[in-house]
Design an enzyme around this catalytic site. Structure first.
Site, mmCIF file in Angstrom:
data_model
loop_
_atom_site.group_PDB
_atom_site.id
_atom_site.type_symbol
_atom_site.label_atom_id
_atom_site.label_comp_id
_atom_site.label_asym_id
_atom_site.label_seq_id
_atom_site.Cartn_x
_atom_site.Cartn_y
_atom_site.Cartn_z
ATOM 1 N N TYR A 178 42.588 44.829 48.023
ATOM 2 C CA TYR A 178 42.781 46.079 47.886
ATOM 3 C C TYR A 178 41.265 47.052 48.448
ATOM 4 O O TYR A 178 40.226 46.061 48.075
ATOM 5 C CB TYR A 178 43.183 46.847 46.541
ATOM 6 C CG TYR A 178 42.303 46.762 45.220
ATOM 7 C CD1 TYR A 178 41.842 45.725 44.604
ATOM 8 C CD2 TYR A 178 41.846 48.187 44.890
ATOM 9 C CE1 TYR A 178 40.910 45.927 43.785
ATOM 10 C CE2 TYR A 178 40.935 48.214 43.875
ATOM 11 C CZ TYR A 178 40.534 46.746 43.193
ATOM 12 O OH TYR A 178 39.557 47.070 42.403
ATOM 13 N N ARG A 201 34.924 44.651 54.071
ATOM 14 C CA ARG A 201 35.092 43.990 53.008
ATOM 15 C C ARG A 201 36.513 43.644 52.780
ATOM 16 O O ARG A 201 36.807 42.326 52.274
ATOM 17 C CB ARG A 201 34.599 44.627 51.737
ATOM 18 C CG ARG A 201 34.701 44.116 50.355
ATOM 19 C CD ARG A 201 33.966 44.713 49.319
ATOM 20 N NE ARG A 201 34.870 46.102 48.941
ATOM 21 C CZ ARG A 201 34.377 47.007 48.099
ATOM 22 N NH1 ARG A 201 33.207 46.722 47.214
ATOM 23 N NH2 ARG A 201 35.106 47.946 48.077
ATOM 24 N N ARG A 213 60.052 33.483 44.886
ATOM 25 C CA ARG A 213 59.220 33.067 43.563
ATOM 26 C C ARG A 213 58.710 31.648 43.668
ATOM 27 O O ARG A 213 59.403 30.849 43.391
ATOM 28 C CB ARG A 213 59.261 33.481 42.344
ATOM 29 C CG ARG A 213 58.140 33.418 41.505
ATOM 30 C CD ARG A 213 58.273 33.801 40.146
ATOM 31 N NE ARG A 213 56.897 34.041 39.187
ATOM 32 C CZ ARG A 213 56.622 32.776 38.679
ATOM 33 N NH1 ARG A 213 57.337 31.322 38.507
ATOM 34 N NH2 ARG A 213 55.527 32.760 37.976
ATOM 35 N N HIS A 248 54.423 29.323 43.593
ATOM 36 C CA HIS A 248 53.228 29.709 43.537
ATOM 37 C C HIS A 248 52.662 29.359 44.879
ATOM 38 O O HIS A 248 51.740 30.310 45.180
ATOM 39 C CB HIS A 248 52.341 28.837 42.522
ATOM 40 C CG HIS A 248 52.878 29.359 41.084
ATOM 41 N ND1 HIS A 248 54.106 29.274 40.766
ATOM 42 C CD2 HIS A 248 51.960 29.533 39.953
ATOM 43 C CE1 HIS A 248 54.094 29.602 39.023
ATOM 44 N NE2 HIS A 248 52.729 29.871 38.944
ATOM 45 N N LYS A 257 37.790 41.375 46.254
ATOM 46 C CA LYS A 257 38.261 42.629 45.703
ATOM 47 C C LYS A 257 39.854 42.372 45.328
ATOM 48 O O LYS A 257 40.610 42.797 46.232
ATOM 49 C CB LYS A 257 38.121 43.825 46.526
ATOM 50 C CG LYS A 257 38.161 44.957 45.673
ATOM 51 C CD LYS A 257 37.485 46.296 46.382
ATOM 52 C CE LYS A 257 37.750 47.671 45.939
ATOM 53 N NZ LYS A 257 37.540 47.845 44.329
ATOM 54 N N GLU A 288 28.444 43.156 35.925
ATOM 55 C CA GLU A 288 28.721 44.562 36.397
ATOM 56 C C GLU A 288 29.868 45.187 35.411
ATOM 57 O O GLU A 288 30.365 44.441 34.395
ATOM 58 C CB GLU A 288 29.529 44.331 37.501
ATOM 59 C CG GLU A 288 30.656 43.366 37.769
ATOM 60 C CD GLU A 288 31.268 43.429 39.149
ATOM 61 O OE1 GLU A 288 30.924 44.369 40.018
ATOM 62 O OE2 GLU A 288 32.214 42.578 39.312
ATOM 63 N N LEU A 324 31.651 42.185 42.154
ATOM 64 C CA LEU A 324 31.883 42.658 43.558
ATOM 65 C C LEU A 324 30.724 43.316 44.380
ATOM 66 O O LEU A 324 30.103 44.325 43.548
ATOM 67 C CB LEU A 324 33.073 43.616 43.190
ATOM 68 C CG LEU A 324 33.562 44.278 44.380
ATOM 69 C CD1 LEU A 324 34.442 43.449 45.350
ATOM 70 C CD2 LEU A 324 34.470 45.507 44.217
HETATM 71 N N1 PLP Z 1 32.679 46.210 40.564
HETATM 72 C C1 PLP Z 1 34.127 46.313 40.396
HETATM 73 C C2 PLP Z 1 34.624 45.158 39.539
HETATM 74 C C3 PLP Z 1 34.799 47.287 40.986
HETATM 75 O O1 PLP Z 1 36.112 47.139 40.843
HETATM 76 C C4 PLP Z 1 34.377 48.167 41.711
HETATM 77 C C5 PLP Z 1 34.988 49.221 42.360
HETATM 78 O O2 PLP Z 1 36.238 49.260 42.274
HETATM 79 C C6 PLP Z 1 32.983 48.256 41.865
HETATM 80 C C7 PLP Z 1 32.143 47.282 41.355
HETATM 81 C C8 PLP Z 1 32.158 49.282 42.746
HETATM 82 O O3 PLP Z 1 32.603 49.180 44.199
HETATM 83 P P1 PLP Z 1 32.626 50.240 45.254
HETATM 84 O O4 PLP Z 1 31.391 50.789 45.288
HETATM 85 O O5 PLP Z 1 33.039 49.581 46.446
HETATM 86 O O6 PLP Z 1 33.575 51.204 44.712
#
Ligand code: PLP
Length: 287
Positions: free
Chosen positions: A33, A52, A100, A102, A147, A180, A205
């Site tokens: 997403y 991304r 379904r 995997h 993501k 993070e 991320l």
């Molecule tokens: N880290 C994680 C785990 C996230 O889910 C997000 C955003 O959803 C971010 C960092 C920040 O990313 P962005 O600046 O692209 O929104």
């Protein structure tokens, strides 16, 4: 007109928009997403988000659901229908609908949904008091750079934060270093006024807000280090903040109940938020 969503080729009333029960996103979290901020009707850093998205899709061997120009057209049409000025556009692509099993299906068509949400500006209270975060072990998989919609540890972390009266949980790896937040990137400012955030790797991320803010920090000539920092270092930092597409830059003033610095939003943090807001304000929509 009621709010609309885009689901696999058609615009539907948001309330009725639905996907198939055998969508692999629903069954296996087999999808990715993006959340693109919208400021004054403009999609902020749209191409970086779409880059991304392409990367996440290719890492999972999911085909792009449509070309980039087509994605941009659908985004704009949905924003137009919803009269979106400030908020975000959410887009999700899954491997599609298949019985379904995997392993990857042989010929599923990637499924695409988009929705928008209007957002209010951050409250004066948040900006003047800052946010509380807690820390907890990072329990996620080894590919946090993708993501993916597989967000269960993030959901549990955010819930733990909410139950502790905090806004966010900073996740901590096996070496005691902050990775993070559950939906944000984590930053500190040292006593020597150096801005620190973890380097981009599979452990985090690589936030688009992070990338843009790093560019602004470099352009402004602030001292910067991309490296891991420990929970102890964060707790004794002069300032702390977090970034994301919906938070932009927000001050963190408490970690695990301990005040950061003097307990008020930091001077540099406040400046960096302003640089980011000015950056968004300066944007003009690309085609
Ligand atoms: N880290 C994680 C785990 C996230 O889910 C997000 C955003 O959803 C971010 C960092 C920040 O990313 P962005 O600046 O692209 O929104």
């Amino acid at each position: 007109m009621p709010r609309q969503a885009y689901v696999n080729g058609s615009y539907r009333p948001h309330r009725e928009a639905a996907v198939h029960i055998e969508d692999r996103g629903y069954l296996f979290a087999d999808g990715v997403y993006e959340v693109v901020p919208v400021h004054n009707g403009i999609l902020v850093d749209e191409d970086l988000h779409l880059d991304r998205l392409d990367r996440s899709l290719s890492e999972l061997q999911i085909e792009a659901p449509m070309s980039r120009p087509a994605l941009k057209l659908v985004s704009r049409e949905l924003m137009r229908r919803n009269g979106l000025s400030n908020g975000f556009l959410y887009m999700q692509v899954t491997r599609g609908v298949a019985p379904r099993d995997h392993k990857f299906p042989n010929n599923a068509t990637p499924a695409l949904v988009m929705m928008t949400r209007q957002m209010k500006p951050h409250s004066e209270k948040i900006l003047s008091e800052g946010l509380k975060v807690i820390t907890l072990p990072d329990q996620r998989w080894a590919r946090c750079d993708i993501k993916s919609v597989s967000l269960l540890p993030n959901v549990l972390g955010k819930q733990a934060a909410a139950e502790a009266g905090a806004y966010e949980a900073w996740q901590v790896d096996g070496e005691g270093q902050v990775t993070e937040g559950t939906s944000t990137n984590a930053w500190i400012v040292t006593e020597g006024n150096r801005v620190i955030t973890r380097d981009a790797s599979n452990a985090i991320l690589n936030g688009i807000t992070r990338i843009t803010l790093l560019n602004l920090i470099r352009a402004e000539g602030y001292e910067l280090e991309e490296r891991p920092f420990s929970v102890d270092e964060a707790k004794t930092a002069r300032e702390a903040f977090l970034t994301s597409s919906t938070s932009f830059v927000l001050p963190v003033t408490q970690i695990d109940g301990q005040p950061v610095g003097n307990g008020h939003p930091g001077i540099l943090t406040t400046k960096l938020r302003q640089h980011y807001m000015d950056y968004m304000q300066s944007l003009r929509q690309s085609a």
